[in-house]
Design a protein around this motif. Structure first.
Motif, PDB file in Angstrom:
ATOM      1  N   PRO A   9     -25.261  71.560  44.507  1.00 50.35           N
ATOM      2  CA  PRO A   9     -23.863  71.114  44.461  1.00 50.35           C
ATOM      3  C   PRO A   9     -22.992  72.004  43.577  1.00 50.35           C
ATOM      4  O   PRO A   9     -21.842  72.305  43.919  1.00 50.35           O
ATOM      5  N   GLU A  10     -23.545  72.456  42.472  1.00 47.25           N
ATOM      6  CA  GLU A  10     -22.790  73.315  41.561  1.00 47.25           C
ATOM      7  C   GLU A  10     -22.413  74.641  42.214  1.00 47.25           C
ATOM      8  O   GLU A  10     -21.350  75.193  41.941  1.00 47.25           O
ATOM      9  N   GLU A  11     -23.284  75.146  43.068  1.00 51.75           N
ATOM     10  CA  GLU A  11     -22.994  76.398  43.777  1.00 51.75           C
ATOM     11  C   GLU A  11     -21.867  76.211  44.784  1.00 51.75           C
ATOM     12  O   GLU A  11     -20.996  77.071  44.927  1.00 51.75           O
ATOM     13  N   ILE A  12     -21.873  75.086  45.468  1.00 57.13           N
ATOM     14  CA  ILE A  12     -20.807  74.787  46.417  1.00 57.13           C
ATOM     15  C   ILE A  12     -19.483  74.631  45.686  1.00 57.13           C
ATOM     16  O   ILE A  12     -18.448  75.152  46.111  1.00 57.13           O
ATOM     17  N   ASP A  13     -19.498  73.912  44.557  1.00 57.70           N
ATOM     18  CA  ASP A  13     -18.281  73.733  43.750  1.00 57.70           C
ATOM     19  C   ASP A  13     -17.738  75.072  43.274  1.00 57.70           C
ATOM     20  O   ASP A  13     -16.529  75.314  43.302  1.00 57.70           O
ATOM     21  N   LYS A  14     -18.620  75.940  42.840  1.00 59.17           N
ATOM     22  CA  LYS A  14     -18.212  77.256  42.346  1.00 59.17           C
ATOM     23  C   LYS A  14     -17.573  78.085  43.458  1.00 59.17           C
ATOM     24  O   LYS A  14     -16.560  78.757  43.243  1.00 59.17           O
ATOM     25  N   LYS A  15     -18.150  78.031  44.658  1.00 59.58           N
ATOM     26  CA  LYS A  15     -17.581  78.774  45.780  1.00 59.58           C
ATOM     27  C   LYS A  15     -16.211  78.223  46.162  1.00 59.58           C
ATOM     28  O   LYS A  15     -15.304  78.989  46.492  1.00 59.58           O
ATOM     29  N   LEU A  16     -16.049  76.911  46.098  1.00 59.54           N
ATOM     30  CA  LEU A  16     -14.743  76.301  46.358  1.00 59.54           C
ATOM     31  C   LEU A  16     -13.734  76.793  45.327  1.00 59.54           C
ATOM     32  O   LEU A  16     -12.609  77.175  45.669  1.00 59.54           O
ATOM     33  N   ALA A  17     -14.130  76.811  44.073  1.00 60.85           N
ATOM     34  CA  ALA A  17     -13.244  77.283  43.011  1.00 60.85           C
ATOM     35  C   ALA A  17     -12.858  78.746  43.226  1.00 60.85           C
ATOM     36  O   ALA A  17     -11.702  79.132  42.999  1.00 60.85           O
ATOM     37  N   GLN A  18     -13.798  79.559  43.683  1.00 58.50           N
ATOM     38  CA  GLN A  18     -13.492  80.969  43.946  1.00 58.50           C
ATOM     39  C   GLN A  18     -12.483  81.110  45.078  1.00 58.50           C
ATOM     40  O   GLN A  18     -11.579  81.938  45.013  1.00 58.50           O
ATOM     41  N   ARG A  19     -12.620  80.274  46.114  1.00 64.46           N
ATOM     42  CA  ARG A  19     -11.652  80.326  47.219  1.00 64.46           C
ATOM     43  C   ARG A  19     -10.270  79.883  46.766  1.00 64.46           C
ATOM     44  O   ARG A  19      -9.263  80.493  47.131  1.00 64.46           O
ATOM     45  N   SER A  50     -13.685  78.936  36.597  1.00 61.23           N
ATOM     46  CA  SER A  50     -14.878  79.581  36.041  1.00 61.23           C
ATOM     47  C   SER A  50     -16.157  78.781  36.283  1.00 61.23           C
ATOM     48  O   SER A  50     -17.243  79.358  36.359  1.00 61.23           O
ATOM     49  N   SER A  51     -16.044  77.461  36.454  1.00 57.87           N
ATOM     50  CA  SER A  51     -17.257  76.645  36.574  1.00 57.87           C
ATOM     51  C   SER A  51     -17.313  75.798  37.841  1.00 57.87           C
ATOM     52  O   SER A  51     -18.387  75.323  38.205  1.00 57.87           O
ATOM     53  N   GLY A  52     -16.171  75.553  38.472  1.00 57.92           N
ATOM     54  CA  GLY A  52     -16.128  74.685  39.639  1.00 57.92           C
ATOM     55  C   GLY A  52     -15.935  73.223  39.296  1.00 57.92           C
ATOM     56  O   GLY A  52     -15.887  72.377  40.174  1.00 57.92           O
ATOM     57  N   LYS A  53     -15.805  72.906  38.017  1.00 54.36           N
ATOM     58  CA  LYS A  53     -15.677  71.511  37.592  1.00 54.36           C
ATOM     59  C   LYS A  53     -14.201  71.109  37.518  1.00 54.36           C
ATOM     60  O   LYS A  53     -13.415  71.745  36.827  1.00 54.36           O
ATOM     61  N   ILE A  54     -13.861  70.019  38.237  1.00 58.62           N
ATOM     62  CA  ILE A  54     -12.486  69.510  38.238  1.00 58.62           C
ATOM     63  C   ILE A  54     -12.499  68.110  38.837  1.00 58.62           C
ATOM     64  O   ILE A  54     -13.382  67.777  39.631  1.00 58.62           O
ATOM     65  N   SER A  55     -11.510  67.308  38.467  1.00 59.33           N
ATOM     66  CA  SER A  55     -11.401  65.983  39.076  1.00 59.33           C
ATOM     67  C   SER A  55     -10.817  66.115  40.475  1.00 59.33           C
ATOM     68  O   SER A  55     -10.125  67.096  40.789  1.00 59.33           O
TER      69      SER A  55
END
Length: 95
Positions: A9-19, A50-55
Motif C-alpha cells: 500500500p505504501e508503494e501505491i501511495d508513493k506513486k500517487l503522490a509522485q503523479r 515525499s512519503s505518500g501520506k495524506i488525509s
C-alpha cells in the motif's frame, strides 16, 4: 487482474503522490502556492509528496486545486468481478 500486483500500500501511495507532484509541477505551481490554493498546509503537501501520506480530505482539496477532481471522483467506479460466480450472481439480481 490487479490481485496479481505485488505492491505494498505504501508503494501505491508513493506513486500517487509522485503523479500529483508531476501535475503540480507541470502547472508551474510550487508547493507553497498549492498550499494557498487548496487550504492544505505546506508541511502536509511536502510530506505527501515525499512519503505518500495524506488525509483523504486533503487529497480531495489538492485534486480540486489542480483540476483533477474527475479522476478522484471516478475512483472505484469500475468494480472488477472476483470470479465467474460473482458475474452469474450479479446477472441474477439484475434480471
Amino acid at each position: 487482474m490487479d490481485a496479481l500486483i505485488w505492491e505494498k500500500p505504501e508503494e501505491i501511495d508513493k506513486k500517487l503522490a509522485q503523479r500529483v507532484s508531476m501535475v503540480r509541477q507541470r502547472k508551474y505551481i510550487t508547493q507553497e502556492e498549492l498550499s494557498g490554493l487548496c487550504d492544505v498546509s505546506y508541511n502536509s503537501i511536502r510530506r505527501f509528496e515525499s512519503s505518500g501520506k495524506i488525509s483523504l480530505l486533503s487529497l480531495t482539496k489538492i485534486a480540486m486545486a489542480l483540476g483533477c477532481t474527475d479522476e478522484l471522483r471516478n475512483i472505484f467506479t469500475k468494480i472488477p468481478y472476483w470470479d465467474m460466480q460473482e458475474v452469474i450472481d450479479n446477472n441474477n439480481i439484475e434480471n
